[in-house]
Design a protein around this motif. Structure first.
Motif, mmCIF file in Angstrom:
data_model
loop_
_atom_site.group_PDB
_atom_site.id
_atom_site.type_symbol
_atom_site.label_atom_id
_atom_site.label_comp_id
_atom_site.label_asym_id
_atom_site.label_seq_id
_atom_site.Cartn_x
_atom_site.Cartn_y
_atom_site.Cartn_z
ATOM 1 N N LEU A 133 25.651 34.426 86.162
ATOM 2 C CA LEU A 133 26.228 33.177 86.643
ATOM 3 C C LEU A 133 26.738 33.310 88.064
ATOM 4 C CD1 LEU A 133 28.324 32.190 83.491
ATOM 5 C CD2 LEU A 133 26.097 31.260 84.167
ATOM 6 N N VAL A 148 20.596 27.336 81.398
ATOM 7 C CA VAL A 148 21.378 28.350 80.678
ATOM 8 C C VAL A 148 21.103 28.270 79.176
ATOM 9 C CG1 VAL A 148 23.726 29.093 80.109
ATOM 10 C CG2 VAL A 148 23.146 28.490 82.461
ATOM 11 N N CYS A 167 25.443 35.636 79.024
ATOM 12 C CA CYS A 167 25.761 35.488 80.448
ATOM 13 C C CYS A 167 26.780 36.514 80.926
ATOM 14 C CB CYS A 167 26.347 34.096 80.717
ATOM 15 S SG CYS A 167 25.240 32.734 80.335
ATOM 16 N N ALA A 224 27.647 25.634 82.907
ATOM 17 C CA ALA A 224 27.441 26.534 81.770
ATOM 18 C C ALA A 224 28.512 26.347 80.703
ATOM 19 C CB ALA A 224 27.430 27.980 82.251
#
Length: 339
Positions: A251, A239, A274, A260
């Motif tokens: 995710l 990530v 994300c 993360a």
């Protein structure tokens, strides 16, 4: 192969020097959206997904031609405490299943034309039982972070990280509690299906770990090293590297989210690249997404792991991109705009 990060100091430095989204490309995507033959905002969150992809791919009309799913597998010493309904050898068996193409994630990757990589991280050497010791040495944790970082293709349009590791919902619960506070009961769930006395034991193991490591858990990287696992460290590395390469990330579930979250705790803007593909049935995942400020695209009650929930959500992103790229503008279609 040269490793991206030589030590924890380099990881911390990278986490504090992150690329920002391309505001001009996001603005261009918004401007195009206003010209498409639909009421403004009619595609709702699909439009938001397009703007997100445009900002991080750095192009006004995003593409999803090159999607990569990266699975990381690790074994956990804490699994010997009976925290999972399955034995630890299932991790190795499932990695073989991924490699043969027999898992759910293989079918979803094929469906979406995504490439798939599987990194088995020293499965014959589980982490230490984190209820009585640090899960990893700094060297082991750094090696796993680098394994994740090197798995991110530079040309990728979207990265979907996934995981496999018997016992890793226990690890995710411990890491989430370390990062965001709360006792074990507020984060631990059934995982692969434990309940009753087994669930109570799982909660006890996580509480023991939080107590044992309490003095060090204020540091997100130390929390990862002490109560994390190799696959979680690799997920964090992936990530982080995706952000450094301006690759948007979708995710998956609780384990991916907890990994993360280490980046989010190192840098409050760390997870701007994300999107949350789905919210799983694991109770702690919904709480974690609230902490991260990431509303899920899907809520299907899934609890498979291996990146599957996020992979299902790829279809939504493809729908969003197809509409944005392919719809006619009002001028092209000779359709009158709102007065």
């Amino acid at each position: 192969m040269t490793q991206p990060f030589r030590d924890f100091a380099a990881v911390r430095a990278a986490a504090l020097t992150l690329l920002a989204p391309d505001a001009d490309m996001m603005a261009a995507a918004r401007e195009r959206d206003l010209q498409l033959t639909k009421p403004t905002g009619a595609l709702a969150r699909l439009e938001d997904c397009v703007f997100h992809l445009a900002a991080w791919q750095r192009r006004a009309i995003p593409r999803l031609d090159n999607i990569h799913i990266a699975i990381f597998a690790g074994n956990h010493g804490v699994a010997a405490r009976g925290v999972s309904a399955y034995p630890a050898e299932v991790t190795v068996q499932m990695v073989a299943n991924f490699e043969r193409g027999g898992a759910a994630i293989n079918q979803l990757a094929r469906l979406h034309g995504a490439t798939l990589s599987v990194a088995a991280l020293e499965l014959n050497r589980p982490t230490e039982d984190f209820s009585v010791a640090a899960a990893m040495t700094e060297a082991d944790c750094l090696a796993a972070i680098n394994a994740g970082a090197t798995a991110v293709p530079s040309s990728c349009d979207l990265l979907v990280p996934g995981e496999m590791g018997i016992g890793n919902t226990t690890t995710a619960a411990a890491l989430a509690a370390a990062l965001y506070g709360g006792n074990a009961a507020s984060w631990v769930g059934p995982g692969t299906g434990v309940n009753g006395d087994a669930l109570a034991s799982k909660i006890g193991v996580v509480d023991a770990a939080l107590g044992f490591h309490a003095a060090w858990l204020g540091d997100p990287l130390e929390a990862l090293r002490r109560v994390g696992g190799r696959e979680l460290a690799a997920l964090f590395g992936a990530v982080l590297m995706a952000r450094l390469k301006s690759v948007p990330v979708l995710l998956d579930g609780f384990v991916v989210g907890a990994a993360a979250a280490v980046l989010a705790r190192l840098n409050p803007t760390g997870l701007e690249h994300c999107l949350a593909g789905h919210v799983s049935a694991e109770p702690g995942h919904r709480r974690l997404l609230a902490e991260l400020g990431k509303p899920a695209l899907l809520d299907l009650g899934m609890r498979l792991g291996e990146g599957a929930g996020a992979a299902v959500a790829i279809g939504l992103l493809k729908a969003a991109v197809a509409c944005h790229a392919g719809m006619a503008t009002f001028a092209e279609a000779s359709v009158s705009q709102r007065g």
